[in-house]
Design a protein around this motif. Structure first.
Motif, PDB file in Angstrom:
ATOM      1  N   ARG A 243      -5.718  46.010 -31.629  1.00 32.10           N
ATOM      2  CA  ARG A 243      -6.652  45.710 -30.546  1.00 32.10           C
ATOM      3  C   ARG A 243      -7.125  47.007 -29.895  1.00 32.10           C
ATOM      4  NH1 ARG A 243      -7.817  41.001 -28.551  1.00 32.10           N
ATOM      5  NH2 ARG A 243      -5.935  40.061 -29.462  1.00 32.10           N
ATOM      6  N   TYR A 244      -8.412  47.079 -29.617  1.00 29.60           N
ATOM      7  CA  TYR A 244      -8.994  48.268 -28.994  1.00 29.60           C
ATOM      8  C   TYR A 244      -8.325  48.546 -27.649  1.00 29.60           C
ATOM      9  CZ  TYR A 244     -12.493  51.106 -26.519  1.00 29.60           C
ATOM     10  OH  TYR A 244     -13.132  52.080 -25.783  1.00 29.60           O
ATOM     11  N   THR A 245      -7.990  49.806 -27.410  1.00 26.28           N
ATOM     12  CA  THR A 245      -7.247  50.162 -26.206  1.00 26.28           C
ATOM     13  C   THR A 245      -8.046  51.038 -25.244  1.00 26.28           C
ATOM     14  OG1 THR A 245      -6.302  52.074 -27.367  1.00 26.28           O
ATOM     15  CG2 THR A 245      -5.026  50.015 -27.377  1.00 26.28           C
ATOM     16  N   GLY A 246      -9.309  51.320 -25.564  1.00 31.43           N
ATOM     17  CA  GLY A 246     -10.114  52.168 -24.693  1.00 31.43           C
ATOM     18  C   GLY A 246     -10.727  51.410 -23.531  1.00 31.43           C
ATOM     19  N   ASN A 247     -11.648  52.079 -22.821  1.00 34.82           N
ATOM     20  CA  ASN A 247     -12.236  51.485 -21.620  1.00 34.82           C
ATOM     21  C   ASN A 247     -13.709  51.146 -21.761  1.00 34.82           C
ATOM     22  OD1 ASN A 247     -13.324  54.008 -21.687  1.00 34.82           O
ATOM     23  ND2 ASN A 247     -12.495  54.706 -19.719  1.00 34.82           N
TER      24      ASN A 247
END
Length: 577
Positions: free
Chosen positions: A131-135
């Motif tokens: 799962r993407y963890t950026g903002n």
């Protein structure tokens, strides 16, 4: 020109994304290696972020762009299947790009239209997507789609998406320099424009490849070698890769068109298969990024083959496995355009064009668009580019108030988004003396001045105002206000947008072109409750108290305050507490 060349920057960036997602033990050989066996490497990625793998053809085709097609079928968790076309990238090199929409194990299999080509057929591999963890919102929530009621856009997970676009039609071409700049603040002209617009709050960029009408080039060379649709030049597209990759890396959606609609006319509709093939190629290269398929600008201008363009748009829609929105940009209605294939399932939005040096009213322009059926989201994609010279209209210069007013009228009139355009940026002009035809005819504003015209900041104020509200529940409310007889009844009639429960009402007051008295009117149909009013200054982004009132009866009413100054536009926000 050699078609066997060095790898440009964007695939390395994609590889890096995959390795970063994999963690410290990832192997660098995994993301861009050629494997003679059918089993490819295991790649690591994050959801909604592009990752690619490379294949080498065992057949040396005379025209690989046309002679063979490649697809990869991806199977994910719970049996989800997506089919992505691959693309020729010079020599014997073919690539496939993919963005996993859900976390988990994705397995792929490749096939081509040449069954004997073992370099393209029967290759298998695995992508492990975390799962993407950026903002960045576009990757946290997923690519765009239309809302359930077809009124606005959402991310893949249903979160509403507030569209604020900037028109940068030349920013995939050499007209907008990628590797140089004449402004010391920005080492790259292209990146300086994109970075500034992101800071100003824009989340969509309209650009065009112009790979369908000849004479175009960027740092990778010309779009075609030997004439339009003769021999595709992958280096041209590698340069576009770097640009689109940069835009996507900022979390911005790319609304991309091939180019101008007049390149495909009724007289040249025999070229339709070439346009359809090019659409498939563009999907193969860019569908793994956040996209809107704009297809062509002004597709329905008199003499253009509008039906041909509809068939090209359908290729974008049918080939993109993510089903990102597809549309065609309208020629101005007042000039004979306005074709809208709303009945077609692929038609995802209306990309409207009010035009330039125009002053239109809400009820006879945007509200009419909102009320048409079948319902489609409407984007005001081209209205009053700030500061341009409208040379066909006595060289009128579009004023900031016209640009701002079109955006606000469109919003209260029910549009799902609007695009801004600025002199020197909508079509990049390197210097005041830039010899480009658009720069010579639409005004001499250089890009680094046009980038900071006041309207850009004012678009940011508009976005901040609406996103502080339940904006996706707002709808045009033509009966919410009863105006006094002294109020304008023409283009400058004030207009309201409201939530169904009337907990929020937005009233936009255009400035009085006739120099008349301030607006007078009453809010009607209000539920019982206590209401607070605030003035919002669309020129500065500042709020001022406008008082309060209490409604004690069902379907009550209340007097509206006159705008603070009749010579300026104002927005009134009325909220029930």
């Amino acid at each position: 020109m050699s078609l066997r060349r060095r790898r440009l920057v964007i695939p390395a960036a994609i590889t890096l994304l995959a390795l970063l997602a994999a963690g410290p033990n990832a192997q660098a050989s995994g993301a861009d290696s050629v494997h003679s066996a059918g089993q490819g490497p295991t790649l690591h990625a994050q959801t909604w972020r592009a990752v690619e793998f490379t294949l080498h053809s065992t057949v040396d085709y005379a025209d690989p762009y046309r002679d063979v097609d490649l697809v990869a079928t991806f199977t994910g968790p719970n049996g989800q299947r997506l089919t992505m076309p691959g693309f020729w990238d010079g020599g014997t090199t073919w690539r496939v790009r993919f963005a996993a929409p859900t976390p988990g194990r994705w397995q792929y299999t490749t096939s081509s239209t040449d069954a004997a080509n073992t370099g393209l057929n029967g290759h298998h591999g695995t992508i492990l997507a975390a799962r993407y963890t950026g903002n960045l919102a576009i990757y946290r929530h997923g690519f765009l789609k239309t809302s359930a009621n077809n009124r606005y856009f959402t991310y893949a997970d249903g979160t509403p998406f507030f569209w604020l676009g900037d028109n940068q039609q030349s920013n995939l071409t050499g007209q907008t320099r990628l590797y140089e700049s004449n402004d010391p603040r920005f080492p790259s002209m292209f990146k300086g424009i994109v970075d500034t617009r992101v800071k100003q709050g824009f989340n969509v960029i309209w650009n065009e490849t112009f790979a369908n009408n000849g004479g175009n080039a960027n740092e990778g060379g010309p779009d075609w070698i030997g004439g339009t649709f003769h021999t595709l030049n992958p280096e041209f597209w590698d340069n576009i890769d770097e640009r689109i990759g940069y835009i996507a890396g900022k979390g911005v959606v790319d609304a991309i068109a091939m180019g101008v609609g007049s390149s495909l006319t009724d007289a040249s509709k025999d070229l339709l298969p070439e346009y359809q093939r090019l659409a498939r190629y563009m999907v193969a290269r860019y569908a793994a990024y956040p996209m809107v398929w704009l297809t062509a600008q002004e597709f329905d201008a008199p003499g253009n083959c509008a039906q041909c363009w509809e068939q090209v748009a359908q290729v974008f829609a049918d080939t993109d496995p993510y089903r990102q929105p597809t549309t065609l940009h309208n020629y101005p209605i007042y000039a004979g355009g306005g074709v809208q294939p709303r009945d077609e399932s692929w038609y995802g939005l209306v990309a409207l064009q009010e035009g330039h040096n125009r002053v239109d009213g809400v009820s006879d322009y945007w509200l009419k668009q909102y009320q048409q059926t079948p319902v489609r989201p409407v984007v005001e994609a081209e209205a009053n580019y700030e500061g341009i010279d409208v040379f066909w209209d006595n060289h009128a210069i579009v004023q900031t108030w016209q640009t701002r007013e079109s955006a606000w009228k469109a919003r209260v009139g029910g549009v799902a988004g609007n695009d801004y355009g600025a002199a020197g940026v909508w079509w990049a002009c390197y210097t005041p003396d830039d010899p480009d035809w658009n720069c010579q005819n639409f005004g001499s504003t250089p890009w680094n001045e046009g980038l900071f015209l006041p309207g850009a900041a004012q678009m940011g104020y508009l976005k901040a105002f609406f996103t502080a509200l339940p904006w996706s529940r707002l709808a045009p409310a033509p009966t919410a206000i009863a105006w006094a007889a002294t109020a304008p009844t023409d283009t400058q009639l004030a207009f309201a947008s409201a939530t169904p429960d009337r907990s929020h009402t937005v009233v936009y007051y255009p400035h009085r072109l006739d120099g008349g008295a301030p607006y007078r009117g009453s809010l009607t149909g209000l539920p019982r409750g206590h209401y607070v009013m605030k003035w919002f200054n669309p020129r500065s982004g500042q709020y001022t108290s406008a008082g309060s009132f209490t409604v004690t009866t069902a379907h009550g009413s209340a007097q509206l305050p006159p705008e603070l100054t009749a010579a300026d536009d104002w927005t009134l926000l009325v909220t029930r507490h």
